[in-house]
Design an enzyme around this catalytic site. Structure first.
Site, PDB file in Angstrom:
ATOM      1  N   LEU A  80       0.835  -1.191   0.000  1.00 47.03           N
ATOM      2  CA  LEU A  80       0.000   0.000   0.000  1.00 47.03           C
ATOM      3  C   LEU A  80       0.873   1.245   0.000  1.00 47.03           C
ATOM      4  O   LEU A  80       1.920   1.280   0.650  1.00 47.03           O
ATOM      5  CB  LEU A  80      -0.881   0.029   1.262  1.00 47.03           C
ATOM      6  CG  LEU A  80      -1.920  -1.074   1.434  1.00 47.03           C
ATOM      7  CD1 LEU A  80      -2.639  -0.906   2.759  1.00 47.03           C
ATOM      8  CD2 LEU A  80      -2.901  -1.086   0.306  1.00 47.03           C
ATOM      9  N   ASP A  81       0.422   2.262  -0.693  1.00 46.46           N
ATOM     10  CA  ASP A  81       1.093   3.557  -0.605  1.00 46.46           C
ATOM     11  C   ASP A  81       0.943   4.066   0.823  1.00 46.46           C
ATOM     12  O   ASP A  81      -0.036   3.755   1.510  1.00 46.46           O
ATOM     13  CB  ASP A  81       0.443   4.571  -1.553  1.00 46.46           C
ATOM     14  CG  ASP A  81       0.655   4.233  -3.021  1.00 46.46           C
ATOM     15  OD1 ASP A  81       1.629   3.524  -3.318  1.00 46.46           O
ATOM     16  OD2 ASP A  81      -0.159   4.684  -3.840  1.00 46.46           O
ATOM     17  N   LYS A  82       1.872   4.876   1.264  1.00 48.64           N
ATOM     18  CA  LYS A  82       1.867   5.358   2.640  1.00 48.64           C
ATOM     19  C   LYS A  82       0.534   5.996   3.049  1.00 48.64           C
ATOM     20  O   LYS A  82       0.036   5.718   4.130  1.00 48.64           O
ATOM     21  CB  LYS A  82       3.030   6.329   2.848  1.00 48.64           C
ATOM     22  CG  LYS A  82       3.228   6.728   4.274  1.00 48.64           C
ATOM     23  CD  LYS A  82       4.466   7.585   4.428  1.00 48.64           C
ATOM     24  CE  LYS A  82       4.668   7.984   5.872  1.00 48.64           C
ATOM     25  NZ  LYS A  82       5.849   8.822   6.034  1.00 48.64           N
TER      26      LYS A  82
END
Length: 187
Positions: A1-3
């Site tokens: 997942l992106d941050k």
């Protein structure tokens, strides 16, 4: 997942499980379901009204993401605001997205670039459009641009890498995301 993406993630406990999960991921045997809050309504150009011919509430986006072919199925769950009147500039939608491929920033690119409905809070994938952020979201977006995206990994489904048992994992919306959706419903 992106941050800035919240939600369910898969973590393997052993090297064997990891290798088998990676294989399942590349063979597209993992079903991923995301919820995204987007500006406008995906696939609908500004100025169109609900009920016009071609008023899509679901569809499949097949467009490049990260320079490679990518596919996402999407469905509008709920729309907030009015297209006519004072709220016309703050129309937004809660969208369920099921990426069929796994490209970097795929959902962000498909929503913002291909479907003309950038994620609320996304400064990157907007086709040069200025943000059209709902007033209720302004408080959440006060920090560094892009540090908050209303994108949530709601569910994952796959077969256990060793036993073959069907597994599914889900995660409810985070408090801030749910609070924003509730505030938009009250408008």
């Amino acid at each position: 997942l992106d941050k800035p993406t919240s939600g369910a993630m898969l973590v393997a406990k052993t090297d064997l499980a990891h290798a088998m999960c990676v294989a399942a991921w590349y063979q597209r045997k993992v079903t991923k379901t995301y919820l995204a809050l987007v500006e406008g309504v995906p696939g609908r150009r500004r100025g169109r009204r609900r009920g016009d011919d071609g008023d899509a509430i679901e569809g499949t986006c097949v467009a490049p993401a990260d320079g490679r072919p990518a596919r996402s199925d999407w469905r509008v769950v709920e729309t907030f605001g009015e297209e006519d009147g004072d709220d016309a500039e703050q129309l937004c939608s809660l969208v369920e997205v099921k990426p069929r491929t796994g490209r970097r920033h795929q959902i962000r690119q498909h929503m913002g670039m291909a479907l003309d409905a950038p994620l609320v809070g996304d400064p990157l994938y907007r086709r040069g459009k200025r943000p059209n952020t709902p007033a209720a979201a302004a408080l959440f977006l006060a920090g560094k641009p892009g540090s908050v995206l209303f994108l949530h990994s709601a569910a994952l489904a796959l077969r256990h890498p060793v036993t073959g048992e069907a597994l599914s994992f889900s995660d409810p919306l985070p408090t801030a995301f749910e609070g924003l959706v509730s505030a938009l419903r009250r408008r």
